[in-house]
Design a protein around this motif. Structure first.
Motif, PDB file in Angstrom:
ATOM      1  N   THR A  26       0.848  -1.195   0.000  1.00  0.00           N
ATOM      2  CA  THR A  26       0.000   0.000   0.000  1.00  0.00           C
ATOM      3  C   THR A  26       0.879   1.239   0.000  1.00  0.00           C
ATOM      4  OG1 THR A  26      -1.769  -1.122   1.238  1.00  0.00           O
ATOM      5  CG2 THR A  26      -1.763   1.288   1.277  1.00  0.00           C
ATOM      6  N   ILE A  27       0.635   2.119  -0.960  1.00  0.00           N
ATOM      7  CA  ILE A  27       1.281   3.422  -1.011  1.00  0.00           C
ATOM      8  C   ILE A  27       0.226   4.445  -0.623  1.00  0.00           C
ATOM      9  CG2 ILE A  27       2.372   5.161  -2.482  1.00  0.00           C
ATOM     10  CD1 ILE A  27       3.426   2.835  -4.216  1.00  0.00           C
ATOM     11  N   ALA A  28       0.468   5.167   0.466  1.00  0.00           N
ATOM     12  CA  ALA A  28      -0.516   6.126   0.974  1.00  0.00           C
ATOM     13  C   ALA A  28       0.089   7.521   1.013  1.00  0.00           C
ATOM     14  CB  ALA A  28      -0.983   5.717   2.374  1.00  0.00           C
ATOM     15  N   PHE A  29      -0.770   8.499   0.768  1.00  0.00           N
ATOM     16  CA  PHE A  29      -0.370   9.908   0.791  1.00  0.00           C
ATOM     17  C   PHE A  29      -1.174  10.629   1.863  1.00  0.00           C
ATOM     18  CE2 PHE A  29       0.269   8.252  -3.438  1.00  0.00           C
ATOM     19  CZ  PHE A  29       1.542   8.708  -3.782  1.00  0.00           C
ATOM     20  N   GLY A  30      -0.496  11.352   2.728  1.00  0.00           N
ATOM     21  CA  GLY A  30      -1.180  12.146   3.754  1.00  0.00           C
ATOM     22  C   GLY A  30      -1.590  13.485   3.170  1.00  0.00           C
ATOM     23  N   SER A  31      -2.882  13.648   2.915  1.00  0.00           N
ATOM     24  CA  SER A  31      -3.381  14.840   2.241  1.00  0.00           C
ATOM     25  C   SER A  31      -4.406  15.550   3.118  1.00  0.00           C
ATOM     26  CB  SER A  31      -3.977  14.462   0.881  1.00  0.00           C
ATOM     27  OG  SER A  31      -4.262  15.603   0.106  1.00  0.00           O
ATOM     28  N   SER A  32      -5.105  16.525   2.530  1.00  0.00           N
ATOM     29  CA  SER A  32      -6.087  17.289   3.296  1.00  0.00           C
ATOM     30  C   SER A  32      -7.093  17.935   2.367  1.00  0.00           C
ATOM     31  CB  SER A  32      -5.392  18.373   4.135  1.00  0.00           C
ATOM     32  OG  SER A  32      -5.095  19.503   3.339  1.00  0.00           O
ATOM     33  N   PHE A  33      -8.095  18.558   2.955  1.00  0.00           N
ATOM     34  CA  PHE A  33      -9.122  19.265   2.190  1.00  0.00           C
ATOM     35  C   PHE A  33      -8.523  20.421   1.389  1.00  0.00           C
ATOM     36  CE2 PHE A  33     -11.514  16.988   5.360  1.00  0.00           C
ATOM     37  CZ  PHE A  33     -12.710  16.666   4.733  1.00  0.00           C
ATOM     38  N   GLY A  34      -7.277  20.781   1.704  1.00  0.00           N
ATOM     39  CA  GLY A  34      -6.576  21.803   0.939  1.00  0.00           C
ATOM     40  C   GLY A  34      -6.340  21.403  -0.503  1.00  0.00           C
ATOM     41  N   GLY A  35      -6.546  20.131  -0.835  1.00  0.00           N
ATOM     42  CA  GLY A  35      -6.466  19.691  -2.223  1.00  0.00           C
ATOM     43  C   GLY A  35      -7.646  20.169  -3.043  1.00  0.00           C
ATOM     44  N   SER A  36      -8.685  20.665  -2.360  1.00  0.00           N
ATOM     45  CA  SER A  36      -9.884  21.146  -3.054  1.00  0.00           C
ATOM     46  C   SER A  36     -10.162  22.612  -2.741  1.00  0.00           C
ATOM     47  CB  SER A  36     -11.092  20.289  -2.648  1.00  0.00           C
ATOM     48  OG  SER A  36     -12.289  20.806  -3.176  1.00  0.00           O
TER      49      SER A  36
END
Length: 298
Positions: free
Chosen positions: A160-170
């Motif tokens: 599994t490759i996971a990216f720590g992201s946020s609502f800042g992507g939208s």
């Protein structure tokens, strides 16, 4: 490290959490430790004092301290000093994991450049130009780590490759450099899924909610109006590790692959709680992830 499962001895899963001296990475690493993982934790901080909070105070945390916390939580923590802006150091990191463990089950891309003006309410041209470094360590560095991880995982037929992201992507969050980094790693998960399809390896991006970290606690004091009531609903970063682990073994993992997932929502779907509590989704307030697009152009 091995664990007993019934009468079988099962090798512990191996995870790599980048940028884990403090903050989200530190908590995510601890979360994998709670699940019995062997966890490689990377960062540049080997002595306290290298990083400062929004108010200028020295932030605690080193890679060695995080590794010790992983071990104390029930896993095995391995500290590696690594600058994810240096491709040679990253290559050496993966060579070491291959040599010592022979496999990698989970990569969490968390390392990122945090600019000291990140949360200041200023337009981007009034902030220092080096705020754009988040596209070097945060976006490009995630691609490099994923490239190395994919080569290992595809060979073993799982991962599994996971990216720590946020609502800042939208939505607008902390300015265009931050937003571009989050949108970019969401797209990495989307497009990597296309290439990884059928290999046993999945890629997902996780929109975490507000997190309880050293910097966020300082931000709460620095901007009390903006962060009022934040602690009551904020997520513990260990929660993210438990979600990623659940995704990696979910019956619908292939369907989840390539998606940008809101942590609170996928946690409810998979029966994961944050220390016994459900966390709110901010979809209505901050926006929705882009759906998977089946079109492919070569």
């Amino acid at each position: 490290m091995r664990r007993i499962e019934g009468e079988r001895v099962v090798a512990a899963k191996v995870a790599l959490v980048t940028g884990a001296s403090r903050g989200a990475g530190r908590g995510i690493a601890r979360g994998f430790g709670e699940l019995g993982y062997t966890v490689y934790v990377t960062g540049r901080t080997v002595a306290p004092g290298d990083a400062k909070g929004w108010d200028g105070t020295v932030l605690p945390g080193t890679v060695a301290e995080t590794a010790a916390e992983v071990t104390a939580a029930g896993g095995k923590g391995i500290a590696v000093m690594c600058d994810h802006g240096d491709d040679a150091q990253v290559a050496a990191l993966f060579e070491r994991i291959e040599r010592e463990q022979g496999r990698l089950d989970v990569l969490v891309n968390n390392a990122t450049f945090i600019h000291h003006q990140l949360i200041e309410k200023k337009p981007f041209w009034e902030k220092d130009l080096d705020a754009v470094k988040i596209l070097d360590v945060g976006l490009r560095s995630a691609y490099v780590a994923s490239w190395h991880a994919a080569r290992m995982m595809v060979r073993q037929g799982s991962g599994t490759i996971a990216f720590g992201s946020s609502f800042g992507g939208s939505c607008y969050m902390h300015g265009p450099a931050y937003g571009a980094q989050k949108a970019g790693i969401d797209k990495f998960a989307h497009d990597m899924e296309h290439d990884l399809r059928g290999t046993g390896v999945i890629a997902v991006s996780i929109w975490m909610g507000p997190l309880v970290t050293e910097r966020s606690l300082i931000a709460q004091k620095t901007n009390p109006e903006q962060y009022e009531g934040f602690i009551e609903t904020a997520e513990n970063p260990e929660f993210t590790a438990h979600i990623i682990d659940a995704i990696s073994t979910a019956p619908n993992r292939d369907e989840l692959s390539g998606q940008t997932l809101i942590a609170a929502e996928i946690a409810r779907e998979l029966g994961v709680t944050d220390r016994g509590s459900e966390r709110p989704s901010y979809r209505e307030m901050l926006g929705s992830p882009r759906p998977k697009n089946p079109a492919a152009v070569y």
